[in-house]
Structures are given as C-alpha cells and as structure tokens.
Design a protein around this motif. Structure first.
Motif, PDB file in Angstrom:
ATOM      1  N   LEU A  73      96.514 -15.318  31.026  1.00 55.10           N
ATOM      2  CA  LEU A  73      96.392 -14.196  31.943  1.00 55.10           C
ATOM      3  C   LEU A  73      95.568 -14.610  33.155  1.00 55.10           C
ATOM      4  O   LEU A  73      94.736 -15.521  33.081  1.00 55.10           O
ATOM      5  N   ARG A  74      95.756 -13.928  34.254  1.00 58.49           N
ATOM      6  CA  ARG A  74      95.060 -14.273  35.497  1.00 58.49           C
ATOM      7  C   ARG A  74      93.534 -14.258  35.318  1.00 58.49           C
ATOM      8  O   ARG A  74      92.822 -15.132  35.804  1.00 58.49           O
ATOM      9  N   ASP A  75      93.046 -13.267  34.579  1.00 59.57           N
ATOM     10  CA  ASP A  75      91.599 -13.118  34.438  1.00 59.57           C
ATOM     11  C   ASP A  75      90.984 -14.154  33.502  1.00 59.57           C
ATOM     12  O   ASP A  75      89.760 -14.309  33.473  1.00 59.57           O
ATOM     13  N   THR A 115     102.291 -20.266  30.406  1.00 63.34           N
ATOM     14  CA  THR A 115     102.972 -19.656  31.552  1.00 63.34           C
ATOM     15  C   THR A 115     103.954 -18.566  31.145  1.00 63.34           C
ATOM     16  O   THR A 115     104.343 -17.743  31.974  1.00 63.34           O
ATOM     17  N   GLN A 139     103.498 -14.372  31.736  1.00 66.02           N
ATOM     18  CA  GLN A 139     104.003 -13.644  32.897  1.00 66.02           C
ATOM     19  C   GLN A 139     105.431 -13.171  32.665  1.00 66.02           C
ATOM     20  O   GLN A 139     105.824 -12.093  33.109  1.00 66.02           O
ATOM     21  N   SER A 165     106.176 -15.043  42.919  1.00 69.20           N
ATOM     22  CA  SER A 165     105.224 -14.385  42.029  1.00 69.20           C
ATOM     23  C   SER A 165     104.571 -15.394  41.090  1.00 69.20           C
ATOM     24  O   SER A 165     103.356 -15.350  40.839  1.00 69.20           O
ATOM     25  N   GLN A 166     105.383 -16.324  40.581  1.00 68.17           N
ATOM     26  CA  GLN A 166     104.836 -17.371  39.724  1.00 68.17           C
ATOM     27  C   GLN A 166     103.843 -18.238  40.491  1.00 68.17           C
ATOM     28  O   GLN A 166     102.753 -18.556  39.995  1.00 68.17           O
ATOM     29  N   ARG A 195     101.982 -17.470  43.064  1.00 68.41           N
ATOM     30  CA  ARG A 195     100.724 -16.753  43.312  1.00 68.41           C
ATOM     31  C   ARG A 195      99.829 -16.781  42.075  1.00 68.41           C
ATOM     32  O   ARG A 195      98.615 -16.963  42.181  1.00 68.41           O
ATOM     33  N   LEU A 196     100.459 -16.582  40.912  1.00 62.84           N
ATOM     34  CA  LEU A 196      99.675 -16.603  39.676  1.00 62.84           C
ATOM     35  C   LEU A 196      99.058 -17.975  39.454  1.00 62.84           C
ATOM     36  O   LEU A 196      97.851 -18.091  39.186  1.00 62.84           O
ATOM     37  N   TYR A 197      99.855 -19.029  39.558  1.00 68.89           N
ATOM     38  CA  TYR A 197      99.355 -20.376  39.292  1.00 68.89           C
ATOM     39  C   TYR A 197      98.253 -20.777  40.274  1.00 68.89           C
ATOM     40  O   TYR A 197      97.250 -21.393  39.887  1.00 68.89           O
ATOM     41  N   SER A 209      96.230 -18.725  41.878  1.00 73.83           N
ATOM     42  CA  SER A 209      95.018 -17.950  41.615  1.00 73.83           C
ATOM     43  C   SER A 209      94.255 -18.532  40.429  1.00 73.83           C
ATOM     44  O   SER A 209      93.016 -18.540  40.414  1.00 73.83           O
ATOM     45  N   VAL A 210      94.974 -19.050  39.444  1.00 72.87           N
ATOM     46  CA  VAL A 210      94.322 -19.673  38.284  1.00 72.87           C
ATOM     47  C   VAL A 210      93.630 -20.969  38.702  1.00 72.87           C
ATOM     48  O   VAL A 210      92.486 -21.228  38.317  1.00 72.87           O
TER      49      VAL A 210
END
Length: 758
Positions: free
Chosen positions: A456-458, A476, A479, A491-492, A494-496, A498-499
């Motif tokens: 998860l992002r957090d 992964t 998501q 979208s993928q 942005r998630l990666y 941010s991690v």
C-alpha cells in the motif's frame, strides 16, 4: 374447525392495526389482541408470554385462568414456552404432555387442553416473547395456521417493542447471552489483539412498520426491489469472469438461482397478501429461513441457506433504501468488524484508527482481504461459524487472534486478563520501538538486513517508524486487487514513484504482478482458468503475465518511468524454469529500449531478481544464478508446494511446520548455491517474521529478511541477542541428526543462550 388462510391472517392484522393505533394502555391492547387471534383462528386458548428480566411471563390470555396473568413465569428453556424462546423455534404438538420439556402450571387451568402450537415473537433475530394457542381436541395445526401465527407474531413484536413491555432484543435475551460470555474459536488469519464493539459490515435493517396501508403498493415495491437485485447479481456474474472456478462460481450461481427463484418471491407475495409491508414480508420469509437453518445438520445445505439469508438482506436493503455499509456510515468508536466475507477494497474503506479487528464467517490465509489486513496490521480471525447469530451490534468483543479466539460480552476476569496481556504486548512494542535506530547486528558482529513487505502507498512510511533497511517485497498486485477496473499505466507509475520517494535512499524491491489462481481480478478474463482445481498452482503470477504480456509491458514501463534517475529493483514471482526469467527480463528490457528511443528519463541501473517459490527452480540454480542480481525465497508458497499441503485448508494450515528438517535442509542448499555464485539471497515470507524461525534462517546462512513492519522490532531484538558463531554449528548438528521435535530443540537452545524470542 376453520383454518387461518391468508385472508383470515389479513383480517387479524387489520384488527391488530386498529388496536395498535388506539390510545389505550399496552396491557389493554394485548388483552384485545389475544381475543382477536382466538376468534379468527377458532382457538379455545390464545396466550402471549413476554420476556421480562430474563424470564417469560404470561402477559395476556384468553382461555386460561386470568389469575395466572403476571403470575405464571418460565425460565428460558423451561417448559414448552421456554423451549420455543430459547431455540427461537416453532412447536406444533397434538399432545402437549408427551413433549419432554412439558411443564405443568396448575394455576393456569390448562390441564384440559391437549394440543399446543407456539411461535417465537422475534425482534432483531431474538425471541422477546412467545405467542401460543391451545385446543382441548388432540390435533396438529395446519401449516397455514402456523404461518398465520408467525405473521401475527411479527406484528406483535413491533407493538411490544414500541411499548417497552419486554426485555430489549439484546444478547441477554437468547441462550448464548443468558449464559453471559461467549467464546468464539476460529482460524488465525492475521495475528494481533484488539478490543471494540461489534459492528456488522452490512448492518441489519430494523423493521419499524409491519402492517401495510396499501397491499398493491407494497407488492410493486417488492417487484422493483427484485428487479434491482437481479440486475446486481447479473452484473456480478458477468464481471466475475476471471478466477470464478470452484467456490467463486458456486456462490455466484447459487445467488443467481435464489435471485430468480419463483418460490421465494411467491412466499414474499403471500406474506404481503396477509397484510404485511414489503420490508416485513421479506423479514417474515427470512425468519422462516433462519429457523430452518437452525435445524439443518448438512453443512452444504446450511451454507446454501446462508446464501439465501445474505440475499434476503440485500433485497431488504434495496427495498428500504438503506444500501450503505458500516464503512460508509462511519465508525463511531473502536470497533471489531463482523462479516461473512470481505473484499480488500471494502476493508480499505474503514477508518484504520478505529478498526481494531475483523472476524469473518469465512476467510482463508490466502484471501485478498487477509493479505491486505496483514499489510494494515489489523488482527483478523476467520472461519467463525454462525457468528451473526451469536453476536449483536454493540456487543463488547475481546479479540486475540494469536490464540484463535474472541470473547463476546466478556466478564471482569476475562477483561482483566486481556488487559494484562495487551499491556505486556504494548510494553514489548515500546521496547522494540526503542531499537528503531539500532542496527540488526548479532552479538558477534554479523550485520543482517531487515526489510519490510509492503503493498500500500502508506506502507513506505513505516520504514523510518520501525527502523527497517528498505522494502524487500512491494506487492504490486494490491493496486489491481482493490481496483474495480484495470489500473492505467499512469496510475501505476504514480503509485510506484510515491513509494520510491517515501523510501528515499532505502531500496525498494518491486515484485511484478502476482494475480490469477486464487487472486481473481473480476475485470480480467482468462480462458481455461474457470475450472482450476488447484488455483495456487495454476495460471497465475509470471505464467499469466507472460501470456498477457500487454499487462506486464504496461507495468514494466510504469516501473521504469517511476524509477527514472534512480535504481529499479524488479523481481519476478513464481519462476519454475530459467527461461521464464529470461522472457520476463527481455520484456522489461524491450520497454527500457522503447523509452530510451524516445529520450525518456530512465533508471541509472536496473537490478533483476527472482523469487524461488517453486521447488523445481532449485534444481536449475546453476543456470539461473549467473543471470540474476538477487534471489528471494517466498516461504509461504514454497512450503505448501514442498509438502503438497494447501495453506488455505483449515486442517492443514498449522500442520506442516516451517521448522522441519525438510524445509531447513532445502533452504540451506539454496543458500549455499547462491553463496557460491556471489548472489545475495533473502527470505520474504511469513517465516522470517517469527523469532524462532528467523533465528533458524540466520543459522543456515540467510542474511536478508523481508517481513511485516510490526515484526521488525522483535526480530531485531532477537538478532541483537544472538551469538551466530554458537548457533551455526548447533543447527548444523541438528540438521545432520534431526531430533524428534526440531522446534522444541531450537527453542531449548535459544532459552539456554538467552536469545530474545519475545
């Protein structure tokens, strides 16, 4: 003797409606009610018993001695009336005295009456009273008469509840609650402790109005609700094209069968004909279903009845307009969530600060929601049968999934013991937190690498919080699992990114998408996957990704773009043979070249790794190892493949021990092969998050562990108390000549050498 048809039932309800609308006192209303029922049914006796202070009290009667009113009292389970209330069941007897629970009360003057029929007066699924009729003639009552009594009892429950005549329909009013505390046992899905009040994921709809003003209008409301419900089920069926083999498909097909069952809709219509509102008619039929469920011994049939019960709840929510889940309504305090099952996206809707635990009627170790709950650190207990019949909204629950138990309505002794254990756990966590900035170094100076599993992002924010060295496994697929549609490449990316940004200078190892088999994506259709008997060993992970290379190409490009200017660590899951790694790496390199040709920013380095989960790969490590930068061992899948034991099977989940000579010898062989080729090897399964198991892994040469964030502290404490130079030869000796109980032998060694196992 006349029988009670739907028409006469409607006449009774009409009379009851007038009584309920009158301004007379509640006692006077009930006195009129028993007369109306007795006259309509041609009954010589009609009596109403209400539960007051935990005892059933004769509250109104026609036919029995009036002097017995408020005098005759029966405990739950005592006599015929007490049995009906305790079991929430019907009794229909042609000779009452022959029943083993018959209890004679001389003050009632009932000795002249032979036949007896009684139905529970139900409120919130629990009996708050009993409605009974009796005749001097020895006869069994017709089904239609019993139906009429049940319909009338439903309306009576509204009158009684509104007047406050009976005990509230809470846990204290049924068998389990009469006994006080109830213990629930289940399958440990996510370890932890939590305390809170019971909250149902899909709260029950409380029926406030039972008597219809316009029967035809109520019928149209039900027709409309049926149409909406069938549309929903059809949509679910059409969308769940991927991974619908076995249980998934059975559930959907059963839902569809019930949704279109004419018998079910006909019974609801008949209840409306008797004068009930749409909500009351659905609840009336549902009550009948629940009573039948209590009498079913066949687990498969009982499961199907649960399906119908779930579907009735869906229909009831549609017709009442109350469609929200508890998450959408918001949690008001610390809560233990109760559900038959949950999807991962549904769990993520809840406020993590207030959600202290989850209890499921179903659930498995490999379910999507279990994986997400583990990542969120939320204790979860599964396979708790009939929990919705044993627990009510607002009940206090103490959840200890480490013991596989939950206590409902705990007494003071249990609360004190729970609080003491929780306090000890919190103290240990505080001690572990104090080690956050301390390195995981053994007493004799060997530095280990402690990383966390995430999805998860957090989760990346937990790195500094627990003092981890990086993310050793970023799943992964999370998501994809929580999304209603296929996540777009943007979208993928942005998630990666941010991690990676949250991790800073600490490494992140991204595992490419691992879906398929038991991780079904409803929006992705895969042919020939519908009838997989062993989904864990089926068309999943890299097998699926290479087949659907468009999916993997989009992910590869998202990863490369997200890691621009840095280092990308990418790992491929479920490799069985080296050529699969070659194919996956070639696909990523193809996207890397595509981006380079368009002058896109790229990572300064891409490191490739493989997951060893399939035992066959161990036989070709000499071919694979020269090609990879690192190796990770997924002990969860590897264990079940080595032992041919499904981890999701309740009888096998705890049977095969990670601390067995077979597992440790296998892993030692892999570690030695990797060391010979200079390839770093780590473990990223649950095995590494348990202190004793982690000690054994370190003893056979593992130097990198990737575990859940909550386990970092205790594993670090274990490492810092460990003398590796003493452990290694001791473990070698145990593996050369395994003791009968290797786990016990290791624990004894740890105790002698003062290793901190928590």
């Amino acid at each position: 003797m006349p029988t009670a048809s739907a028409t006469s039932a409607r006449e009774i309800l009409t009379g009851l409606h007038e009584v309920m609308a009158s301004k007379t006192q509640a006692q006077a209303k009930l006195n009129k009610v028993v007369k109306i029922i007795a006259e309509a049914m041609g009954s010589e006796v009609c009596s109403i018993y209400l539960l007051r202070d935990g005892v059933l009290e004769l509250f109104a009667t026609v036919g029995l001695n009036q002097s017995a009113v408020h005098v005759t009292k029966l405990a739950l389970g005592e006599g015929l009336v007490g049995t009906i209330a305790e079991d929430v069941a019907i009794l229909n007897l042609d000779e009452a005295t022959r029943h083993p629970e018959f209890a004679y009360r001389p003050e009632t003057g009932e000795e002249m009456f032979h036949s007896f029929a009684g139905v529970p007066i139900v409120r919130r699924e629990r009996a708050i009273g009993v409605l009974a009729v009796q005749h001097a003639e020895s006869r069994a009552y017709d089904d239609v008469e019993i139906e009429a009594l049940q319909t009338v009892a439903m309306v009576l429950s509204e009158l009684i509840a509104n007047a406050g005549l009976a005990d509230r329909a809470t846990a204290a009013t049924d068998k389990a609650r009469d006994a006080g505390t109830a213990r629930l046992d289940g399958l440990k899905l996510v370890t932890g402790m939590g305390r809170g009040t019971a909250v149902f994921h899909q709260p029950r709809i409380l029926i406030e109005h039972t008597v219809a003003e316009d029967t035809e209008a109520e019928r149209q409301r039900v027709y409309s609700a049926f149409r909406k419900m069938r549309e929903q089920i059809d949509t679910m069926t059409s969308q769940a094209e991927f991974g619908t083999a076995g249980e998934h498909q059975e559930i959907l097909e059963t839902y569809k069968m019930f949704a279109y069952d004419e018998g079910w809709s006909r019974r609801i219509n008949e209840a409306i004909d008797s004068g009930l509102t749409a909500e009351a008619a659905i609840e009336r039929v549902q009550q009948r279903t629940r009573m039948r469920m209590r009498q079913i011994d066949d687990p498969l049939l009982a499961e199907r009845m649960h399906d119908l019960d779930d579907l009735a709840n869906r229909l009831l929510r549609i017709v009442s307009g109350q469609l929200g889940t508890a998450a959408q309504m918001g949690l008001r305090g610390d809560a233990i969530l109760i559900a038959r099952n949950l999807g991962p996206a549904e769990l993520l809707e809840y406020d993590k600060r207030r959600l202290k635990g989850v209890i499921l009627e179903e659930g498995s170790l490999t379910a999507h929601v279990t994986i997400v709950a583990r990542a969120m650190g939320i204790p979860m207990l599964g396979r708790v049968r009939n929990i919705r019949q044993l627990v009510s909204e607002g009940d206090e629950i103490l959840l200890d999934t480490g013991e596989g138990t939950a206590f409902v309505r705990p007494n003071n002794v249990l609360e004190e013991a729970f609080e003491a254990k929780l306090l000890a756990s919190q103290k240990r966590r505080a001690q572990y937190a104090a080690l956050r900035d301390q390195p995981p170094v053994t007493r004799d100076g060997t530095r280990m690498t402690l990383m966390v599993n995430a999805g998860l992002r957090d989760d990346a924010g937990a790195l500094d919080l627990v003092g981890a060295d990086g993310i050793g496994l970023f799943r992964t697929e999370f998501q994809f699992l929580v999304s209603a549609t296929l996540p777009r490449r943007e979208s993928q990316q942005r998630l990666y990114k941010s991690v990676l940004d949250a991790a800073g200078d600490k490494p992140v190892i991204f595992r490419t998408i691992d879906v398929g088999g038991d991780k079904a994506l409803p929006y992705l259709k895969v042919e020939d996957s519908e009838n997989e008997e062993n989904p864990a060993m089926g068309w999943r992970a890299l097998r699926l990704a290479l087949d659907r290379d468009g999916l993997m190409k989009a992910q590869a490009r998202a990863l490369l773009e997200a890691a621009a200017g840095g280092v990308l660590n990418v790992m491929f899951p479920m490799i069985s043979e080296p050529w699969e790694f070659d194919a996956a790496k070639a696909l990523v390199e193809e996207q890397r070249a595509w981006l380079a040709a368009r002058r896109k920013a790229l990572p300064r380095d891409v490191r490739y790794g493989a997951m060893l989960e399939v035992p066959a790969l161990a036989e070709t490590l000499d071919i694979l190892l020269p090609k990879i930068d690192f190796l990770s061992i997924g002990t969860n899948d590897l264990t079940q493949f080595l032992f041919a034991a499904d981890r999701a099977h309740p009888k096998l989940a705890e049977r095969y021990d990670w601390l067995s000579p077979a597992i440790l010898r296998f892993l030692r062989r892999v570690v030695r092969a990797a060391d010979d080729h200079g390839v770093p090897v780590g473990v990223c399964g649950e095995m590494g998050g348990r202190p004793l198991e982690a000690m054994a892994l370190i003893g056979i040469g593992i130097r990198r562990l990737s575990i859940t964030p909550v386990a970092v502290g205790q594993i670090k404490a274990m490492i810092r108390s460990l003398d590796l130079s003493a452990l290694t030869p001791a473990l070698e000796g145990m593996l050369a000549r395994p003791p009968e109980d290797l786990r016990a032998a290791l624990a004894a060694w740890a105790d002698r050498h003062q290793v901190a196992l928590g």
